[in-house]
Design an enzyme around this catalytic site. Structure first.
Site, mmCIF file in Angstrom:
data_model
loop_
_atom_site.group_PDB
_atom_site.id
_atom_site.type_symbol
_atom_site.label_atom_id
_atom_site.label_comp_id
_atom_site.label_asym_id
_atom_site.label_seq_id
_atom_site.Cartn_x
_atom_site.Cartn_y
_atom_site.Cartn_z
ATOM 1 N N GLU A 240 5.125 4.962 5.378
ATOM 2 C CA GLU A 240 5.301 4.946 6.833
ATOM 3 C C GLU A 240 6.351 3.909 7.238
ATOM 4 O O GLU A 240 7.128 4.140 8.168
ATOM 5 C CB GLU A 240 3.966 4.650 7.527
ATOM 6 C CG GLU A 240 2.872 5.683 7.300
ATOM 7 C CD GLU A 240 3.164 7.046 7.905
ATOM 8 O OE1 GLU A 240 4.110 7.162 8.715
ATOM 9 O OE2 GLU A 240 2.454 8.006 7.568
ATOM 10 N N VAL B 293 0.859 -1.177 0.000
ATOM 11 C CA VAL B 293 0.000 0.000 0.000
ATOM 12 C C VAL B 293 0.899 1.232 0.000
ATOM 13 O O VAL B 293 1.972 1.223 0.601
ATOM 14 C CB VAL B 293 -0.932 0.007 1.225
ATOM 15 C CG1 VAL B 293 -2.037 1.041 1.057
ATOM 16 C CG2 VAL B 293 -1.540 -1.377 1.450
ATOM 17 N N SER B 294 0.453 2.287 -0.653
ATOM 18 C CA SER B 294 1.308 3.464 -0.793
ATOM 19 C C SER B 294 1.678 4.067 0.555
ATOM 20 O O SER B 294 2.854 4.330 0.835
ATOM 21 C CB SER B 294 0.613 4.513 -1.672
ATOM 22 O OG SER B 294 -0.591 4.971 -1.068
ATOM 23 N N ASP B 295 0.675 4.308 1.425
ATOM 24 C CA ASP B 295 0.999 4.956 2.696
ATOM 25 C C ASP B 295 1.689 3.999 3.661
ATOM 26 O O ASP B 295 2.526 4.422 4.466
ATOM 27 C CB ASP B 295 -0.241 5.583 3.335
ATOM 28 C CG ASP B 295 -1.410 4.628 3.479
ATOM 29 O OD1 ASP B 295 -1.307 3.478 3.037
ATOM 30 O OD2 ASP B 295 -2.453 5.056 4.020
ATOM 31 N N CYS B 296 1.379 2.705 3.580
ATOM 32 C CA CYS B 296 2.097 1.734 4.412
ATOM 33 C C CYS B 296 3.565 1.676 4.026
ATOM 34 O O CYS B 296 4.453 1.591 4.893
ATOM 35 C CB CYS B 296 1.464 0.352 4.273
ATOM 36 S SG CYS B 296 -0.250 0.259 4.843
#
Length: 766
Positions: free
Chosen positions: A493, A487-490
């Site tokens: 982060e 996932v992009s934000d995972c």
């Protein structure tokens, strides 16, 4: 008693299960009849009974069974850190008060960490997930084999615990009753052995009355119609078409399923197979009885064609536009009769074959976990329909436990196989914000090990374009690498947390992550930016927003394409900025160009009142935290950015008299900021707002709002160092809420850590 098992595979007992990282991050519950002392069993019974007695007041479980197990296995001593309370903001000026609160919080939260570095927890909330599993196991004949008596008992308890006073069930545990979840929950209870008049205080009769008072299940939304058709208590002719032939269309068409949001296409993929085969499970007396219980007319009198477009008003979040009804009508009355006749029936045969190829690809590349619980169960049914004795079906059965979670409210099905990576990445940043690395180095070391073991190291097999998959190598998933979907934000982060930890001494947190792994992560992030500058969730945005006109799911909004989000875009900015500081020579121009476009996207999405809408958390406080953090990371300040100034004014305008913030999930549904009833403050909302204001320099202008917020967080801490579980904090598709159970521990620590080191201590040194 039940026991939580962590990072175990039981490969010797179950040869059908495989893993890419030796099951690190896996969490599941098993029942052991010989486990526990009489006192421990009595303690469990008290927790269970307390929840049931207070279920209408407190709808969210607090993961007390897990906490009970960890308290026994990893006792947390607090005698040397007595609980502190502050009466007024002046009491917070003593940094020792904040420091003690943080140490108590971290000592407790560290005791919940698994040896492999993650924090297990509840990722439930939606009430339509468990019924799908039970129905899937029922129609494939595996219900009693997979779900023991203890499983079934806990599932029944869970469903009754979340039944509303009016007899119905909401879309999620805090929602008002809907036909979708009321009908599915009632059917599930019947499949699990409950009688028509079962449950305390006539619970089943109340549920049935709720359904019949609204005309019966003919008005269940489209997903419910599909599930009931598979079960055999609704006719396939009462469904709008889900033609598998759409998978044979050329990809350049904007409505090709390969262009859809991955969650959407992975659900409608197996749905189209079941529709195309008109699969119906086995008939027995229970199915025949349900055909009578769920309708106001005799089953054979129902006008199924009329029922296709019926939807109860309680469920109607996204009404069908007229063009959609016309489309489904043409396909139903012209297209379907055509493809069922020779020679066009060959097209249906080829389409079903293609669909099953894509189902098998998804299964094999996710170790049969799949991207989510809905398509996991649907894929399992399809594999059984294709071959009841297949290896694929057996592998699916072995992974069911990955989705089941037990708490004091019963056994539920989670919205993923957990939120392991997401929680670890945030927890690392929260702990680092406290500047207590020396005291909690072992916690960080285990978390760092988990981060390194969770990164996806290879792309999916085969031709990615053929399978409509984006690159994966270097990304981080939401849960575990066995899930297989970065996932992009995972990824962002995870990258940020890995870089922060790599800057610490190796003897404290372990060896730094390899540079090539960071380069791979950056490559994934850069590849996910759209031409507008924004980042979607799993893939590039592949089609157009106007396709939402054909969204057939009346219950959910914005499901057709992978939209671009402020949260994902901000996380990408933060991850890339962090990387640039440590590796300024790697693809610098590309990264700078990416960030510049991303900033423009974030600024363009700001609401007139200064907030940002949060698509994955509740709601405007969540979105605004990401909006502010993304801009501040790029050098924007209150003084040089009107966006930051407006955001601060928005947050300050929503601060409650108590000093906290408390946003209702209704903000997500109605897209308008809504306080909780009674202007109650929530710890997580308060922490998000507090971090945002600190990032934007509020301490230099007027620190009083921060002092008031800190007081709320400090005084909310429990005697054992934990923080209370409050209302639900996660959301997807605007209308369904989901639990992020670790947020109650992570974000108060993060906010108070920032407060101590960026507000209190600097003011003392002035």
């Amino acid at each position: 008693m039940w026991k939580l098992k962590l990072s175990e595979g039981n490969c010797e007992q179950d040869p059908w299960i495989t893993s890419l990282n030796n099951h690190i991050g896996r969490q599941f519950w098993e029942f052991d009849p010989n486990l526990g002392t009489p006192e421990e069993r009595q303690q469990v019974n008290k927790l269970v009974n307390d929840f049931t007695e207070n279920r209408f007041l407190t709808k969210h479980s607090s993961d007390l069974l897990m906490r009970l197990q960890f308290a026994k296995e990893n006792a947390c001593e607090m005698k040397q850190l007595p609980q502190v309370k502050v009466k007024d903001e002046e009491g917070i000026s003593d940094e020792q008060v904040v420091s003690t609160t943080l140490r108590r919080a971290l000592r407790f939260y560290s005791s919940l960490q698994a040896e492999d570095g993650f924090w297990p927890g509840d990722y439930g909330g939606p009430l339509f997930l468990l019924p799908g599993l039970v129905m899937g196991l029922f129609v494939t004949g595996a219900l009693n084999a997979i779900l023991t008596v203890e499983h079934r008992r806990e599932m029944i308890r869970y469903l009754y615990n979340h039944q509303n006073r009016d007899g119905g069930w909401g879309l999620h545990i805090e929602g008002c009753s809907t036909m979708f979840c009321t009908a599915l929950s009632y059917v599930t209870l019947r499949l699990l052995g409950e009688t028509m008049d079962g449950g305390d205080d006539g619970a089943m009769e109340k549920a049935r009355k709720w359904i019949l008072d609204r005309g019966g299940v003919t008005s269940i939304p489209s997903w419910g119609k599909m599930w009931l058709s598979v079960l055999g208590v609704y006719e396939w002719s009462g469904n709008n078409p889900l033609p598998p032939e759409i998978w044979l269309l050329p990809y350049f068409l904007p409505f090709h399923p390969g262009r859809m949001w991955c969650h959407c296409r992975m659900v409608y993929l197996p749905m189209s197979y079941l529709y195309g085969t008109r699969f119906v499970g086995p008939f027995n007396s229970l199915i025949l009885s349900l055909r009578k219980e769920l309708y106001t007319l005799p089953y054979h009198y129902i006008d199924w064609d009329h029922a296709r477009n019926l939807c109860a008003k309680e469920d109607l979040y996204y009404p069908h536009p007229m063009i959609q009804d016309i489309l489904w009508g043409c396909l139903h009355k012209i297209g379907e009769p055509l493809v069922l006749k020779w020679p066009f029936s060959k097209l249906r045969h080829n389409a079903l074959k293609t669909v099953m190829q894509h189902i098998h690809f998804e299964d094999e590349n996710t170790q049969y976990i799949c991207i989510g619980p809905v398509n996991k169960v649907l894929n399992m049914i399809c594999c059984w329909v294709e071959d009841p004795n297949s290896e694929a079906y057996k592998r699916h059965l072995s992974r069911i436990k990955d989705y089941l979670w037990l708490a004091e409210d019963g056994m539920k099905m989670q919205g993923y196989n957990g939120s392991q990576l997401w929680d670890v990445a945030f927890a690392v940043q929260a702990i680092l914000a406290t500047d207590l690395v020396d005291e909690y180095g072992s916690t960080l070391k285990k978390a760092f090990s988990f981060l390194k073991n969770t990164q996806v190291r290879e792309d999916c097999t085969g031709d990615l374009n053929y399978w409509y998959r984006h690159i994966s190598k270097g990304g981080w998933p939401f849960s575990t690498p066995d899930n297989g979907w970065p996932v992009s934000d995972c990824t962002a982060e995870g990258l940020k947390a890995a870089i922060l930890l790599s800057q610490l001494p190796a003897d404290t947190v372990g060896e730094a992550i390899q540079e090539n792994q960071l380069y791979d992560a950056v490559n994934v992030i850069l590849s996910l930016q759209n031409s507008t500058g924004g980042f979607a969730s799993y893939e590039l945005t592949r089609s157009y927003a106007w396709l939402e006109m054909i969204n057939p799911a009346e219950t959910f909004g914005d499901i057709i394409i992978d939209y671009q989000y402020v949260e994902c875009t901000s996380a990408a900015i933060q991850g890339l900025k962090s990387f640039m500081k440590s590796y300024p020579g790697h693809r610098r121009k590309e990264i700078e160009a990416c960030i510049e476009k991303a900033i423009e996207f974030i600024e363009s999405k700001q609401q007139p009142d200064g907030s940002w809408y949060g698509s994955w958390g509740v709601c405007f406080t969540y979105g605004t935290w990401f909006g502010v953090k993304g801009l501040v990371t790029c050098g924007k300040t209150y003084e040089n950015s009107n966006s930051i100034k407006k955001a601060c004014n928005f947050l300050l305008s929503k601060q409650l008299d108590s000093g906290g913030w408390g946003e209702s999930y209704l903000s997500c549904q109605n897209k308008e900021y809504t306080n909780l009833e009674g202007n109650k403050s929530l710890l997580v909302n308060t922490a998000w707002a507090m971090i945002s204001l600190i990032e934007a320099g509020q301490a230099h202008r007027d620190p009083i709002p921060l002092h008031r917020a800190a007081k709320v967080l400090i005084n909310s801490q429990m005697e054992n160092g934990d923080f209370p579980q409050q209302e639900i904090m996660g959301v997807f598709n605007k209308n369904c809420m989901i639990s992020y159970s670790a947020y109650r521990n992570i974000f108060p620590v993060w906010a108070l850590g920032e407060y101590l080191n960026r507000v209190l201590l600097p003011s003392k040194n002035c």
